[in-house]
Motif scaffolding. Structure first.
Motif, PDB file in Angstrom:
ATOM      1  N   CYS A  14       0.813  -1.085   0.052  1.00 29.35           N
ATOM      2  CA  CYS A  14      -0.013   0.126  -0.011  1.00 29.35           C
ATOM      3  C   CYS A  14       0.808   1.275   0.046  1.00 29.35           C
ATOM      4  N   ASN A  28      -5.698  -3.862  -3.540  1.00 32.28           N
ATOM      5  CA  ASN A  28      -6.680  -2.999  -3.997  1.00 32.28           C
ATOM      6  C   ASN A  28      -8.060  -2.904  -3.156  1.00 32.28           C
ATOM      7  N   LYS A  29      -8.363  -4.174  -2.500  1.00 30.20           N
ATOM      8  CA  LYS A  29      -9.565  -4.246  -1.533  1.00 30.20           C
ATOM      9  C   LYS A  29      -9.399  -3.224  -0.237  1.00 30.20           C
ATOM     10  N   HIS A  30      -8.038  -3.455   0.241  1.00 31.60           N
ATOM     11  CA  HIS A  30      -7.454  -2.589   1.178  1.00 31.60           C
ATOM     12  C   HIS A  30      -7.628  -1.160   0.903  1.00 31.60           C
ATOM     13  N   ARG A  32      -9.612   0.322  -1.429  1.00 31.87           N
ATOM     14  CA  ARG A  32     -10.743   0.829  -1.445  1.00 31.87           C
ATOM     15  C   ARG A  32     -11.703   0.785   0.028  1.00 31.87           C
ATOM     16  N   ASN A  33     -11.385  -0.030   0.923  1.00 31.21           N
ATOM     17  CA  ASN A  33     -12.161  -0.213   2.142  1.00 31.21           C
ATOM     18  C   ASN A  33     -11.578   0.524   3.525  1.00 31.21           C
ATOM     19  N   ILE A  34     -10.271   0.852   3.482  1.00 31.27           N
ATOM     20  CA  ILE A  34      -9.552   1.619   4.428  1.00 31.27           C
ATOM     21  C   ILE A  34      -9.359   3.028   3.989  1.00 31.27           C
ATOM     22  N   HIS A  35      -8.856   3.111   2.840  1.00 29.88           N
ATOM     23  CA  HIS A  35      -8.407   4.378   2.306  1.00 29.88           C
ATOM     24  C   HIS A  35      -9.483   5.227   1.689  1.00 29.88           C
ATOM     25  N   ASN A  36     -10.741   4.535   1.055  1.00 29.68           N
ATOM     26  CA  ASN A  36     -11.574   5.042   0.314  1.00 29.68           C
ATOM     27  C   ASN A  36     -11.060   5.557  -1.172  1.00 29.68           C
TER      28      ASN A  36
END
Length: 176
Positions: A14, A28-30, A32-36
């Motif tokens: 990241c 990529n999921k991280h 999207r979900n954590i950092h918007n």
């Protein structure tokens, strides 16, 4: 000097918090979900209309290709379903129809309750698609078309041996 392992590592880290992930999709999921962060990937469809030579219409799915062929080219695809009580009768049908000469195995997926085997027309290809195998082109040239023929077979095989096949018979973009 940067080597391939370093590049692969960098793609899995990241850039905002430095956390390392086992896969790029997990990173990529991280994001999207954590950092918007909205992740956009360039998706290249290999399902291209074999009749649209100038604009190379990318359909994305076989269903969209069927719709495209129907609406823009006025082609209706012939479709059959078959049920076989055992794999021997399926194999006999496959051999009698000489389908092994026209279709290539595209994939085999094993699920809990069945196996799904898909075959595609061996003339299918798309412009710019490169095989991962490094082999020389045939002396007589390739039989592949610049696009994807919609003719294909999807076969569902039950553990009992019962076999269900969906067969799209219509070939498009080449002579049969």
């Amino acid at each position: 000097m940067c080597n391939m392992a370093d590049l692969e590592f960098q793609e899995r880290v990241c850039s905002l918090c430095g956390v390392e992930f086992s896969t790029i999709s997990a990173k990529n999921k991280h994001l999207r979900n954590i950092h918007n962060v909205i992740i956009t990937t360039t998706w290249k469809s290999h399902i291209i209309c074999p009749l649209c030579k100038t604009n190379e219409s990318k359909c994305g799915t076989y269903k969209k290709l069927e719709t495209h062929l129907s609406l823009l080219h006025n082609i209706k695809l012939e479709f059959e379903t078959h049920h076989f009580t055992n794999q021997e009768s399926y194999a006999q049908w496959f051999e009698t129809e000489r389908l092994d000469m026209v279709y290539a195995v595209h994939g085999v997926k094993k699920y809990k309750d069945y196996m799904l085997k898909s075959y595609v027309c061996n003339r299918s290809n798309s412009k710019g698609f490169q095989s991962k195998r490094s082999s020389k082109e045939k002396v007589g040239g390739s039989i592949k078309i610049n696009g994807v023929c919609p003719s294909r077979i999807e076969t569902k095989i039950q553990p009992t041996g019962q076999t269900f096949s969906r067969f799209w018979k219509t070939h498009v973009g080449h002579e049969e």
